[in-house]
Design a protein around this motif. Structure first.
Motif, PDB file in Angstrom:
ATOM      1  N   LEU A   3      -9.820   3.726   4.881  1.00 33.31           N
ATOM      2  CA  LEU A   3      -9.518   2.375   4.513  1.00 33.31           C
ATOM      3  C   LEU A   3     -10.567   1.249   4.857  1.00 33.31           C
ATOM      4  O   LEU A   3     -10.878   0.476   4.147  1.00 33.31           O
ATOM      5  N   ALA A  61      -6.927  -8.193   2.252  1.00 39.72           N
ATOM      6  CA  ALA A  61      -6.985  -7.844   3.763  1.00 39.72           C
ATOM      7  C   ALA A  61      -8.307  -8.452   4.388  1.00 39.72           C
ATOM      8  O   ALA A  61      -8.196  -9.133   5.501  1.00 39.72           O
ATOM      9  N   ASN A  62      -9.279  -8.387   3.452  1.00 47.02           N
ATOM     10  CA  ASN A  62     -10.532  -8.921   4.127  1.00 47.02           C
ATOM     11  C   ASN A  62     -10.256 -10.283   4.363  1.00 47.02           C
ATOM     12  O   ASN A  62     -11.014 -10.845   5.247  1.00 47.02           O
ATOM     13  N   PHE A 113     -13.322   1.631   2.551  1.00 46.84           N
ATOM     14  CA  PHE A 113     -13.030   0.771   1.103  1.00 46.84           C
ATOM     15  C   PHE A 113     -13.260  -0.766   1.214  1.00 46.84           C
ATOM     16  O   PHE A 113     -13.675  -1.395   0.474  1.00 46.84           O
ATOM     17  N   GLN A 114     -12.527  -1.223   2.551  1.00 44.20           N
ATOM     18  CA  GLN A 114     -12.460  -2.667   2.795  1.00 44.20           C
ATOM     19  C   GLN A 114     -14.040  -3.092   2.582  1.00 44.20           C
ATOM     20  O   GLN A 114     -14.130  -4.050   2.162  1.00 44.20           O
ATOM     21  N   ASN A 168      -7.176  -5.237   9.224  1.00 41.28           N
ATOM     22  CA  ASN A 168      -7.541  -3.975   9.110  1.00 41.28           C
ATOM     23  C   ASN A 168      -6.439  -3.104   8.458  1.00 41.28           C
ATOM     24  O   ASN A 168      -5.231  -2.921   8.966  1.00 41.28           O
ATOM     25  N   LEU A 169      -6.446  -2.617   7.266  1.00 40.78           N
ATOM     26  CA  LEU A 169      -5.412  -2.073   6.304  1.00 40.78           C
ATOM     27  C   LEU A 169      -4.773  -0.920   7.347  1.00 40.78           C
ATOM     28  O   LEU A 169      -3.445  -0.686   7.227  1.00 40.78           O
ATOM     29  N   GLU A 170      -5.623   0.033   7.857  1.00 46.33           N
ATOM     30  CA  GLU A 170      -5.006   0.991   8.315  1.00 46.33           C
ATOM     31  C   GLU A 170      -4.298   0.703   9.730  1.00 46.33           C
ATOM     32  O   GLU A 170      -3.113   1.430   9.906  1.00 46.33           O
ATOM     33  N   CYS A 203      -7.408  -4.688  -0.785  1.00 44.51           N
ATOM     34  CA  CYS A 203      -8.603  -4.826   0.144  1.00 44.51           C
ATOM     35  C   CYS A 203      -9.105  -5.982   0.160  1.00 44.51           C
ATOM     36  O   CYS A 203      -9.414  -6.614   1.298  1.00 44.51           O
ATOM     37  N   VAL A 259     -15.343  -2.958  -0.884  1.00 48.64           N
ATOM     38  CA  VAL A 259     -14.937  -4.113  -1.814  1.00 48.64           C
ATOM     39  C   VAL A 259     -15.649  -5.681  -1.473  1.00 48.64           C
ATOM     40  O   VAL A 259     -15.910  -6.404  -2.152  1.00 48.64           O
ATOM     41  N   SER A 260     -15.736  -5.640  -0.169  1.00 48.55           N
ATOM     42  CA  SER A 260     -16.294  -6.990   0.381  1.00 48.55           C
ATOM     43  C   SER A 260     -17.868  -7.011  -0.192  1.00 48.55           C
ATOM     44  O   SER A 260     -18.323  -8.128  -0.674  1.00 48.55           O
ATOM     45  N   PHE A 284       0.788  -1.088   0.070  1.00 53.67           N
ATOM     46  CA  PHE A 284       0.061  -0.031  -0.020  1.00 53.67           C
ATOM     47  C   PHE A 284       0.995   1.262  -0.014  1.00 53.67           C
ATOM     48  O   PHE A 284       0.633   2.206  -0.742  1.00 53.67           O
TER      49      PHE A 284
END
Lengths: 105, 105, 105, 105
Positions: free
Chosen positions: B10, B81-82, B13-14, B87-89, B78, B17-18, A74
């Protein structure tokens, strides 16, 4: 050191990465350098995922955490977006507008 | 269709995307499928950058926009990560805490 | 242990890799597993090249030899070609026949 | 146009690629350029494999043949080996000597 606001947006992350790169001396790295680094981090992400997926591993080789590798990828996305003066959030909205028209079979 | 709030984080966004993956039938794609797709998008990002950098191109081959390819890579970040409930942040904050201790020569 | 003849051809390397995979228990790895591994080795090749190109490195991270990483990528190419019953030499000749017709600007 | 002998070795392929690059004006491309191109071809290989593996595809996007993409990746391996004066066959032998000592769990 750069800071992030409480609920950072993609633009906040891009500014953070821009300032971070100046502080750590990465600002002069070219677009091609960043692609090399991005490709490297993708490999490290694949390696961390390989381990999580239970594939055979050499116990002596370094394997990162999936979260760390996702974060590094990222960071390089932000660094590349910055070098092309692109707003990642706008790029996402524009691409999703296109993706909604596409069909997958 | 999923929506994004005005100043998406973020996590927003996740979630987007989910939901998007459920609507387009991608939710069943495995982690390895997503890595294959991510590797594919990295290649397309490199191709778009190659064109921007003025390297020789076959005029007949499809080349995407850099913004589009950055967005696609971000979407797969994303999605991955999901799949690992990350949690990307938080991953970014944790990795930056580590990166601040590192030296580069 | 598999052996290579004195002046091995691509077919000899593909047979070697096939036998090597059986001996080391990799023969059951799927095509997607091999893509994950290939992506990982590309990242390690980029890292070795980054070091050779004089880009900033974290002195604590493992960096392979360029020759080793090129060899690992080549091994996975053979492993993927084997899984699709493809003869790499023939694939090379066929692609070069196409490449000779292409123009680059 | 460069030629290959009847039963070409890796060294023959490296010479072929070297001559081919001169004829098509690629000899001046740098190591980083070749990494960008290699990453691009890996993406195209992943895309061709995705199609073969039956993953959802956008019917409008260009998808290459697996053999073609394996060949292109091999060409860039040779091009990178040439730029570092490395003999791929020797690199393979050296890496396998190391790999035979390794354990995977």
């Amino acid at each position: 050191m750069p800071d992030l606001p409480a609920t950072p947006t993609l633009a906040d992350f891009q500014s953070y990465v821009s300032e971070m790169e100046r502080e750590r001396g990465f600002a002069s790295q070219t677009v091609k350098d960043k692609c090399l680094l991005l490709g490297e981090e993708i490999g490290e992400l694949f390696k961390a995922i390989r381990k999580a997926e239970g594939l055979a591993m050499d116990p002596q080789s370094q394997v990162g955490e999936i979260g760390d590798e996702l974060a590094d990828v990222f960071i390089y996305l932000c660094a590349l977006a910055n070098r092309f003066d692109l707003n990642l959030e706008q790029a996402f909205l524009d691409k999703e507008t296109k993706n909604k028209q596409r069909k997958w079979q």
